[in-house]
Design a protein around this motif. Structure first.
Motif, PDB file in Angstrom:
ATOM      1  N   ASP A   1      28.553 -78.494  11.043  1.00  0.00           N
ATOM      2  CA  ASP A   1      28.818 -78.696   9.618  1.00  0.00           C
ATOM      3  C   ASP A   1      30.218 -79.260   9.446  1.00  0.00           C
ATOM      4  OD1 ASP A   1      26.854 -75.994   9.467  1.00  0.00           O
ATOM      5  OD2 ASP A   1      26.508 -77.524   7.919  1.00  0.00           O
ATOM      6  N   VAL A   2      30.349 -80.192   8.534  1.00  0.00           N
ATOM      7  CA  VAL A   2      31.635 -80.813   8.258  1.00  0.00           C
ATOM      8  C   VAL A   2      31.902 -80.710   6.758  1.00  0.00           C
ATOM      9  CG1 VAL A   2      33.071 -82.879   8.527  1.00  0.00           C
ATOM     10  CG2 VAL A   2      31.200 -82.452  10.134  1.00  0.00           C
TER      11      VAL A   2
ATOM     12  N   ALA B   1      36.948 -71.397   0.748  1.00  0.00           N
ATOM     13  CA  ALA B   1      36.248 -70.140   1.025  1.00  0.00           C
ATOM     14  C   ALA B   1      34.791 -70.225   0.585  1.00  0.00           C
ATOM     15  CB  ALA B   1      36.960 -68.994   0.323  1.00  0.00           C
ATOM     16  N   LEU B   2      34.549 -70.806  -0.586  1.00  0.00           N
ATOM     17  CA  LEU B   2      33.168 -70.917  -1.070  1.00  0.00           C
ATOM     18  C   LEU B   2      32.349 -71.838  -0.168  1.00  0.00           C
ATOM     19  CD1 LEU B   2      33.766 -71.160  -4.940  1.00  0.00           C
ATOM     20  CD2 LEU B   2      32.862 -69.208  -3.627  1.00  0.00           C
ATOM     21  N   ALA B   3      32.958 -72.934   0.273  1.00  0.00           N
ATOM     22  CA  ALA B   3      32.229 -73.875   1.148  1.00  0.00           C
ATOM     23  C   ALA B   3      31.898 -73.205   2.483  1.00  0.00           C
ATOM     24  CB  ALA B   3      33.081 -75.125   1.367  1.00  0.00           C
ATOM     25  N   LEU B   4      32.871 -72.512   3.052  1.00  0.00           N
ATOM     26  CA  LEU B   4      32.649 -71.880   4.353  1.00  0.00           C
ATOM     27  C   LEU B   4      31.659 -70.724   4.247  1.00  0.00           C
ATOM     28  CD1 LEU B   4      36.295 -72.008   5.751  1.00  0.00           C
ATOM     29  CD2 LEU B   4      34.368 -73.497   6.350  1.00  0.00           C
ATOM     30  N   GLU B   5      31.718 -69.995   3.145  1.00  0.00           N
ATOM     31  CA  GLU B   5      30.737 -68.904   2.941  1.00  0.00           C
ATOM     32  C   GLU B   5      29.337 -69.479   2.798  1.00  0.00           C
ATOM     33  OE1 GLU B   5      32.471 -66.915  -0.421  1.00  0.00           O
ATOM     34  OE2 GLU B   5      33.325 -65.326   0.844  1.00  0.00           O
ATOM     35  N   ARG B   6      29.220 -70.628   2.124  1.00  0.00           N
ATOM     36  CA  ARG B   6      27.898 -71.265   1.960  1.00  0.00           C
ATOM     37  C   ARG B   6      27.349 -71.650   3.324  1.00  0.00           C
ATOM     38  NH1 ARG B   6      23.662 -73.250   1.676  1.00  0.00           N
ATOM     39  NH2 ARG B   6      22.773 -74.755   0.192  1.00  0.00           N
TER      40      ARG B   6
ATOM     41  N   ASP C   1      26.290 -68.548   5.109  1.00  0.00           N
ATOM     42  CA  ASP C   1      25.060 -68.071   4.467  1.00  0.00           C
ATOM     43  C   ASP C   1      23.865 -68.852   5.027  1.00  0.00           C
ATOM     44  OD1 ASP C   1      23.345 -66.828   2.731  1.00  0.00           O
ATOM     45  OD2 ASP C   1      23.745 -68.227   1.075  1.00  0.00           O
ATOM     46  N   ALA C   2      24.034 -70.168   5.122  1.00  0.00           N
ATOM     47  CA  ALA C   2      22.945 -71.029   5.623  1.00  0.00           C
ATOM     48  C   ALA C   2      22.673 -70.721   7.093  1.00  0.00           C
ATOM     49  CB  ALA C   2      23.347 -72.481   5.455  1.00  0.00           C
TER      50      ALA C   2
ATOM     51  N   GLY D   1      17.245 -72.947   7.984  1.00  0.00           N
ATOM     52  CA  GLY D   1      16.280 -73.709   7.188  1.00  0.00           C
ATOM     53  C   GLY D   1      16.713 -73.828   5.746  1.00  0.00           C
ATOM     54  N   SER D   2      17.722 -73.016   5.377  1.00  0.00           N
ATOM     55  CA  SER D   2      18.133 -73.116   3.963  1.00  0.00           C
ATOM     56  C   SER D   2      18.993 -74.347   3.752  1.00  0.00           C
ATOM     57  CB  SER D   2      18.914 -71.860   3.576  1.00  0.00           C
ATOM     58  OG  SER D   2      20.081 -71.780   4.370  1.00  0.00           O
TER      59      SER D   2
END
Ligand code: JBN
Length: 279
Positions: free
Chosen positions: A4-5, A67-72, A75-76, A81-82
């Motif tokens: 992921d980037v 933080a929100l991007a890394l948590e997303r 989470d994925a 598959g999400s």
């Protein structure tokens, strides 16, 4: 491997969809997600930066969107598959509202870290220098996440916060400064993914490459044997495989001694033939 980037210029990473890496994605050898940091901003101006505490020139990337991007991404990773294995570039992630994202991710983040932490690579001239050994090490990772900083960099608290969730690795591709982490990320992604079995069609082509065993590669030639008065070395036309192997080894030793004597100094397995080539 999943990569992921995160960047404010996701289109920069479009080159990763070409050639061998793009083919590896299509073959399912690799998953690549590119995320627009601005999709994780929490204000209508989609603000990603602000002035530095303590003064000084330039701007600093704000912590919360990161933080929100890394948590997303965590989470994925916890819910395979999400995230589509082949996210369309530039398609901004739909960030859940901060409070929902935070609650959901706090739980899933633990699940991911319990199963082994993703590696968070933060390109920076202040990091240890990435080399072929680093590429070989990272080629064994299940999940790499690249955080592409811009401006003067990312608020330090993001790395401090991320320590609990990722193996955090500031990383430099060389002693010079770029405008952001995107190009450095592409360099590292290419160097790492080409080592994943199946990405390079013929694995033998990885052998005797520069830096694979501490030596630089030998000079290479192809048809025609004579070109504008320049001839292919006779030995390469001889069919004598032993002589060809010796010639190639000698050229690697000579080139390394001339261009990168520092690499030669690290080698401790030179045989008598090698030393004769260097004398
Ligand atoms: N030298 C580097 O890897 C770098 C990354 C960002 N700016 O410089």
């Amino acid at each position: 491997m999943r990569i992921d980037v995160v960047s404010i210029f996701p289109e920069y990473l479009e080159g990763l969809r070409l050639s061998l890496i793009g083919k590896a994605i299509d073959q399912g050898l690799l998953e690549l997600g590119v995320h627009d940091l601005r999709a994780f901003t929490v204000d209508r101006h989609r603000t990603v930066d602000d002035t530095p505490y303590g003064g000084g020139a330039g701007m600093v990337m704000k912590a919360e969107p990161w933080a929100l991007a890394l948590e997303r991404i965590l989470d994925a990773a916890a819910a395979p598959g999400s995230l589509a294995p082949r996210d369309r570039l530039g398609e901004a992630d739909e960030a859940a509202p901060a409070d929902e994202a935070a609650a959901a991710d706090a739980e899933t983040a633990d699940a991911v870290t319990a199963a082994g932490k993703p590696v968070l690579i933060v390109p920076s001239p202040a990091g240890p220098v990435f080399d072929q050994r680093t590429a070989e090490e990272l080629a064994h990772a299940d999940h790499l996440v690249f955080a592409c900083g811009r401006y003067e960099g990312i608020d330090q608290r993001v790395l401090d916060w991320a320590q609990e969730r990722f193996e955090c690795r500031p990383m430099s591709i060389g002693d010079y400064v770029l405008n952001g982490g995107e190009v450095a990320s592409m360099v590292m992604i290419e160097a790492v993914t080409r080592l994943i079995p199946g990405v390079i069609g013929n694995p033998e082509s990885l052998a005797e490459e520069s830096h694979e065993d501490g030596l630089l590669e030998y000079p290479i030639y192809t048809k025609p044997a004579s070109w504008r008065g320049h001839e292919v070395p006779e030995v390469l036309l001889s069919g004598n495989h032993q002589a060809i192997a010796r010639w190639r080894r000698d050229r690697r030793l000579e080139r390394t001694a001339e261009v990168r004597p520092d690499l030669l100094a690290r080698l401790d397995d030179l045989d008598r033939g090698d030393r004769e080539a260097l004398d």
